[in-house]
Every structure is written in C-alpha cells, then in structure tokens.
Design a protein around this motif. Structure first.
Motif, mmCIF file in Angstrom:
data_model
loop_
_atom_site.group_PDB
_atom_site.id
_atom_site.type_symbol
_atom_site.label_atom_id
_atom_site.label_comp_id
_atom_site.label_asym_id
_atom_site.label_seq_id
_atom_site.Cartn_x
_atom_site.Cartn_y
_atom_site.Cartn_z
ATOM 1 N N GLN A 175 4.070 23.986 -9.632
ATOM 2 C CA GLN A 175 5.067 24.899 -10.183
ATOM 3 C C GLN A 175 5.876 25.556 -9.068
ATOM 4 O O GLN A 175 7.076 25.799 -9.220
ATOM 5 N N GLY A 176 5.218 25.825 -7.930
ATOM 6 C CA GLY A 176 5.953 26.360 -6.793
ATOM 7 C C GLY A 176 6.992 25.377 -6.281
ATOM 8 O O GLY A 176 8.120 25.771 -5.932
ATOM 9 N N ILE A 177 6.622 24.093 -6.240
ATOM 10 C CA ILE A 177 7.570 23.056 -5.823
ATOM 11 C C ILE A 177 8.738 22.978 -6.805
ATOM 12 O O ILE A 177 9.905 22.872 -6.407
ATOM 13 N N ARG A 178 8.436 23.058 -8.096
ATOM 14 C CA ARG A 178 9.496 23.013 -9.114
ATOM 15 C C ARG A 178 10.458 24.185 -8.947
ATOM 16 O O ARG A 178 11.683 24.022 -9.099
ATOM 17 N N THR A 179 9.926 25.343 -8.650
ATOM 18 C CA THR A 179 10.792 26.513 -8.442
ATOM 19 C C THR A 179 11.711 26.300 -7.248
ATOM 20 O O THR A 179 12.920 26.575 -7.315
ATOM 21 N N GLU A 180 11.148 25.780 -6.141
ATOM 22 C CA GLU A 180 11.961 25.507 -4.952
ATOM 23 C C GLU A 180 13.061 24.489 -5.245
ATOM 24 O O GLU A 180 14.156 24.569 -4.676
ATOM 25 N N ARG A 188 6.007 14.971 -7.304
ATOM 26 C CA ARG A 188 5.132 15.991 -7.889
ATOM 27 C C ARG A 188 5.879 16.923 -8.831
ATOM 28 O O ARG A 188 5.315 17.406 -9.822
ATOM 29 N N ALA A 189 7.129 17.209 -8.528
ATOM 30 C CA ALA A 189 7.889 18.158 -9.335
ATOM 31 C C ALA A 189 8.234 17.615 -10.716
ATOM 32 O O ALA A 189 8.447 18.378 -11.660
ATOM 33 N N ALA A 190 8.297 16.297 -10.856
ATOM 34 C CA ALA A 190 8.688 15.692 -12.128
ATOM 35 C C ALA A 190 7.533 15.724 -13.120
ATOM 36 O O ALA A 190 6.366 15.649 -12.750
ATOM 37 N N ASP A 191 7.869 15.828 -14.401
ATOM 38 C CA ASP A 191 6.862 15.721 -15.463
ATOM 39 C C ASP A 191 6.539 14.266 -15.758
ATOM 40 O O ASP A 191 5.420 13.945 -16.161
ATOM 41 N N VAL A 192 7.537 13.399 -15.565
ATOM 42 C CA VAL A 192 7.357 11.955 -15.766
ATOM 43 C C VAL A 192 8.202 11.230 -14.726
ATOM 44 O O VAL A 192 9.344 11.618 -14.458
ATOM 45 N N PHE A 193 7.637 10.186 -14.144
ATOM 46 C CA PHE A 193 8.407 9.313 -13.260
ATOM 47 C C PHE A 193 8.622 7.983 -13.972
ATOM 48 O O PHE A 193 7.706 7.470 -14.633
ATOM 49 N N ALA A 194 9.822 7.408 -13.830
ATOM 50 C CA ALA A 194 10.145 6.147 -14.508
ATOM 51 C C ALA A 194 10.529 5.070 -13.500
ATOM 52 O O ALA A 194 11.402 5.277 -12.651
ATOM 53 N N LEU A 195 9.858 3.927 -13.574
ATOM 54 C CA LEU A 195 10.263 2.721 -12.851
ATOM 55 C C LEU A 195 10.995 1.844 -13.860
ATOM 56 O O LEU A 195 10.384 1.201 -14.708
ATOM 57 N N SER A 196 12.319 1.817 -13.771
ATOM 58 C CA SER A 196 13.140 1.263 -14.848
ATOM 59 C C SER A 196 13.652 -0.144 -14.573
ATOM 60 O O SER A 196 14.511 -0.645 -15.303
ATOM 61 N N SER A 197 13.137 -0.815 -13.579
ATOM 62 C CA SER A 197 13.726 -2.059 -13.086
ATOM 63 C C SER A 197 13.819 -3.153 -14.148
ATOM 64 O O SER A 197 12.943 -3.301 -14.997
ATOM 65 N N ARG A 198 14.891 -3.926 -14.043
ATOM 66 C CA ARG A 198 15.016 -5.144 -14.854
ATOM 67 C C ARG A 198 14.002 -6.194 -14.399
ATOM 68 O O ARG A 198 13.519 -6.985 -15.187
ATOM 69 N N GLY A 207 0.820 -1.207 0.000
ATOM 70 C CA GLY A 207 0.000 0.000 0.000
ATOM 71 C C GLY A 207 0.850 1.252 0.000
ATOM 72 O O GLY A 207 2.070 1.201 -0.033
ATOM 73 N N TYR A 208 0.173 2.384 0.053
ATOM 74 C CA TYR A 208 0.870 3.667 0.144
ATOM 75 C C TYR A 208 0.093 4.555 1.110
ATOM 76 O O TYR A 208 -1.089 4.318 1.393
ATOM 77 N N ASP A 209 0.753 5.583 1.613
ATOM 78 C CA ASP A 209 0.150 6.494 2.581
ATOM 79 C C ASP A 209 -0.591 7.596 1.833
ATOM 80 O O ASP A 209 0.028 8.531 1.305
ATOM 81 N N ASP A 210 -1.922 7.487 1.777
ATOM 82 C CA ASP A 210 -2.692 8.473 1.018
ATOM 83 C C ASP A 210 -2.814 9.808 1.744
ATOM 84 O O ASP A 210 -3.356 10.767 1.189
ATOM 85 N N ASN A 211 -2.289 9.878 2.958
ATOM 86 C CA ASN A 211 -2.216 11.172 3.636
ATOM 87 C C ASN A 211 -0.974 11.957 3.238
ATOM 88 O O ASN A 211 -0.889 13.154 3.508
ATOM 89 N N ARG A 212 -0.038 11.293 2.587
ATOM 90 C CA ARG A 212 1.211 11.953 2.158
ATOM 91 C C ARG A 212 1.290 12.087 0.640
ATOM 92 O O ARG A 212 1.760 13.106 0.123
ATOM 93 N N PHE A 213 0.863 11.052 -0.062
ATOM 94 C CA PHE A 213 1.029 11.041 -1.514
ATOM 95 C C PHE A 213 -0.319 11.287 -2.184
ATOM 96 O O PHE A 213 -1.181 10.412 -2.225
ATOM 97 N N PHE A 214 -0.484 12.480 -2.719
ATOM 98 C CA PHE A 214 -1.726 12.887 -3.375
ATOM 99 C C PHE A 214 -1.400 14.026 -4.340
ATOM 100 O O PHE A 214 -0.392 14.713 -4.191
ATOM 101 N N PRO A 215 -2.237 14.239 -5.356
ATOM 102 C CA PRO A 215 -1.971 15.308 -6.324
ATOM 103 C C PRO A 215 -2.172 16.686 -5.692
ATOM 104 O O PRO A 215 -2.927 16.840 -4.725
ATOM 105 N N VAL A 216 -1.491 17.674 -6.248
ATOM 106 C CA VAL A 216 -1.689 19.070 -5.862
ATOM 107 C C VAL A 216 -2.049 19.866 -7.112
ATOM 108 O O VAL A 216 -1.947 19.368 -8.243
ATOM 109 N N SER A 217 -2.473 21.091 -6.926
ATOM 110 C CA SER A 217 -2.823 21.935 -8.066
ATOM 111 C C SER A 217 -1.584 22.230 -8.901
ATOM 112 O O SER A 217 -0.444 22.136 -8.418
ATOM 113 N N GLU A 218 -1.799 22.629 -10.142
ATOM 114 C CA GLU A 218 -0.670 22.956 -11.011
ATOM 115 C C GLU A 218 0.113 24.141 -10.463
ATOM 116 O O GLU A 218 1.347 24.191 -10.572
#
Length: 441
Positions: A223-228, A316-326, A208-219
């Motif tokens: 963008q504020g996170i990306r700037t930081e 959140r800051a990334a445009d794409v996340f990659a799970l690259s595992s063999r 599972g995952y912690d839905d109190n921590r990992f959730f979408p935010v507004s654009e």
C-alpha cells in the motif's frame, strides 16, 4: 583459473543496464545478462558478445567476471533483428580477429536467437569448441501464429519478418549445433516436429528471474508503494516492448469489458514510445485511438518503459498483472510479476501457462478471445480470495521452478552430460521433468 564461457546475443542494446523497451531490447537481453552473472557466481568468466552500433563502447564490465564485448558489422546504425543475419558473416570475421588478438579460449558457446546462432555456429566451427543454441522463439511457430491472426497479411508479414530465410537458417543451425536449448515443453516439441531435431539433442531449460529483486512484500508495504505511485482503486498493469505480438491492443479491448462492470478500475501500460518491429510505426497511435474509441481516456495510462530498478515495485503495486501476447515463447514479465506476489493472467498462446495450475498459481486465457480475456481479468479483480490464493501460490511456484541459480546449474549440467559423458539430454532429469509432470501436455 576460471574457465571462460562465450555468450552471444547480437541484436538489440545489450548492456549492463539495458534500456528495456528500446528496439529489440527486452526479455532476451535480461536473460543473457542474468544468466551470465549467475554463471560467474558459479566460478566462470563470461564474455557476452554482441554487435557494436550507435557509438557504443567496445567493452563494458557487468561485474568483475562478466564483460560485454561489442563487435561492429554493417553500419553504425541500429539494424532490426529480422535483417541482421545478412551482416553476421562480417561480424564473425571481426569477432575471430579479436579472439585471436586477445588469445581467448572458451569452454563452450551459448548463442541466443537465430541471428546469434548463425554467429555462434561459425565461431564453433572455426575454434572447434561446443555450441549450445537457445532459440528463444521459433520462426515456424511465429509464422503460423501471425498468419493465423492475419491471413490477409501473409505477403506483408513475409516481407517484414523474413520467415522463409529464418526457417531455412534455423533448420541448418539446429542440425549443426551440439545442443538446442528449448525454454518450454511446447517449444521442445516444436523443435523436434517442425525441424526434425532428435529429442536426445534437445534440453528444456526455462528462463529464470532474480529472486533477490522479485519477491512478495507485506500488504502494508504494498500500500505504501501504491501511494508513492499515486494508485487509487483497482489497477491492472502490463509492461513490454511496443510490438504487435505483445497484444496491448487486445488488452485495451478486454479492459473495456472490465471498465463497464468496475468503473473505478484503471489500466496502466508501460511500453516504449517507439515500435520495436519494422512496419509497426503507428502502434502507439493505434493504442491511443483504441482508448478514445472505448471512451477510456480517464482509465488507461500509457507511459514509457520503466527503469529496471522500478520494475519490482511496478508489479507489486498492481492488483492484477496481464501478459496479453498474441504469441509468447515464455513470458519473462509474467514470471517476474508472479514472483513479486502479483495475481497474474497469462496467455494460452505460449508455453508458460502449462507450468501453472488455473486458479491456483495464475489465471489464463486466449487473449484473441476478447470476451474471455475481459471476463478473466474481471474475475481476477473481483474475487479477493482468488487473488490471495494465486498471489501466494504463484510466487511459490515460480520460485521452485525459475530462480536463476537453478537455471545456470542446469545449463552447466547439460554441457557436462551431453558433451563430456555422452549422456543424452533426454536421459537426465531437470526442471522440465517437474514441469511436464505437473501439467497435462
């Protein structure tokens, strides 16, 4: 009075705030800590049993109802998970002394990975209490995946990973424990086919995952996170232990294809600075050499692992996340990225992609096929409407299937059904039935 549950995870740095990226310390440790906290919220006391080394404290409180108990064995030094099984009998003796000294009584044991499984079965036999084992990965599957990728290294891989001993111990463990908890439908199938376990003894319960921590935010917030974080232009991100199976070398090669078509794109890798797999001590140097070989010095940033509190914003800051595992039994980081609203590309060399519809919840690719991998990443970056769709639908999908509250309830129901009412695991509907119905398997 609260019933008490014993969780066992013997390898790695198990802690209330685990140093993710340290040797043998990744998604499994998060799994155990988060599941324990959720079981405590449902009214139980949970003791997480692990190995004591590096002068760690004997006990650590995660919260008022979750305690980490560290028991020594071997030396005071870190022991890789591939070698730890040799010391498990000593660990069990020491754990039993502590259990009897403190007069502890457990409702059931849930062990994680085969080293802890051996410990859990020994404690189960000694204390006459139920034992549920969660393997996380399988020796037979890991052996076939690694040997297929490097057939010339079969002997070296056997020396490094002790596949023969592991599969032999898993075979006995799966037969002796009360229930085997698979984390994906393909893993459930392999436990039955490779190890001869009756399907009625297997229950499919995903991480599972912690839905109190990992959730979408507004654009605007994104963008504020990306700037930081000083992000400029399109960014592909990945995170994980520095281990060969994580496929970061494959990701760099695939990103080279992206960079030729989107020159402003960047790749960010958050990895530990030391390999977690014995024999892979040059991995960081190999990644850095690949960056130079493909002339990506100004486009690829490799940093150390992130503090846990920064993980959600990293996704959140990334445009794409990659799970690259063999090979990847599940892929916790991909789940967290999807939950955070990040468009995600996952590997087909594992089970997670079968819970996701291509182009709806995520994109997936054979990461060993570098051109296919690169094109998949390119499409994810290039098409805004595609990113918007998989951002929204991917987040909804994982929230429906993988929130920790539901995972803990499934585990408790498995215990009650299988061990107290005689209901076979296969006869009780759970999230695996939703998963299986939603994909072609």
């Amino acid at each position: 009075m609260r019933r008490r549950i014993a969780m066992i995870s013997t390898h790695g740095y198990v802690a209330a705030q685990p140093p993710l990226g340290a040797p043998d310390t990744g998604g499994q440790v998060v799994f155990v800590i988060e599941l324990s906290k959720q079981l405590a919220r449902l009214g139980y006391k949970v003791d997480i049993w692990t190995r004591r080394f590096d002068n760690q404290p004997e006990t650590e409180m995660v919260d008022e109802n979750v305690t980490i108990l560290r028991v020594p064995c071997g030396s005071n030094e870190f022991i890789p998970k591939e070698q730890l099984y040799k010391n498990i009998p000593e660990w069990v003796e020491n754990a039993l002394r502590l259990i009897k000294k403190q007069n502890l009584s457990y409702y059931f044991i849930n062990s994680h990975y085969w080293d802890a499984g051996l410990a859990g079965q020994s404690l189960s036999n000694a204390l006459n209490i139920p034992h549920l084992h969660t393997p996380h990965s399988l020796g037979s599957w890991k052996k076939s995946q690694m040997e297929d990728a490097a057939p010339e290294d079969t002997e070296k891989l056997e020396d490094q990973f002790n596949f023969t001993a592991r599969v032999r111990h898993e075979q006995r463990l799966f037969q002796e424990c009360d229930m085997v908890i698979a984390t994906t439908p393909p893993q459930s199938d392999l436990i039955a086919s490779d190890y001869g376990v009756a399907p009625a003894k297997i229950r499919m319960i995903p991480p599972g995952y912690d839905d109190n921590r990992f959730f979408p935010v507004s654009e605007a917030s994104r963008q504020g996170i990306r700037t930081e974080m000083n992000y400029h232009g399109p960014v592909i991100a990945s995170i994980g232990r520095l281990a060969r199976n994580k496929g970061f070398d494959l990701l760099i090669r695939a990103f080279a294809i992206v960079a030729t078509r989107i020159p402003e794109a960047k790749l960010r890798l958050a990895v530990s600075m030391q390999s977690s797999d014995p024999g892979d001590s040059r991995m960081l140097e190999e990644l850095q050499e690949l960056v130079v070989e493909h002339n990506l010095q100004n486009k690829v940033l490799i940093t150390d692992s992130l503090p846990d509190e920064q993980m959600a914003d990293y996704y959140r800051a990334a445009d794409v996340f990659a799970l690259s595992s063999r090979y990847e039994p599940f892929g916790m980081t991909a789940i967290e990225a999807l939950a955070s609203g990040t468009p995600t590309v996952v590997t087909t060399r594992g089970g997670l992609y079968r819970a996701l519809d291509f182009g709806v919840h995520a994109l997936y690719t054979d990461t060993e096929d570098i051109e296919e991998f690169g094109i998949c990443l390119l499409q994810a970056l290039k098409y805004q409407r595609l990113r918007n769709r998989i951002s929204q639908q991917g987040s909804l999908r994982v929230r429906a299937l993988f929130a920790w509250s539901g995972i803990a309830q499934q585990l408790l129901r498995a215990v009650e059904d299988r061990l107290h009412t005689g209901v076979d695991a296969a006869e009780t509907p759970d999230v695996s039935s939703i998963w299986r119905q939603s994909v072609d398997i």
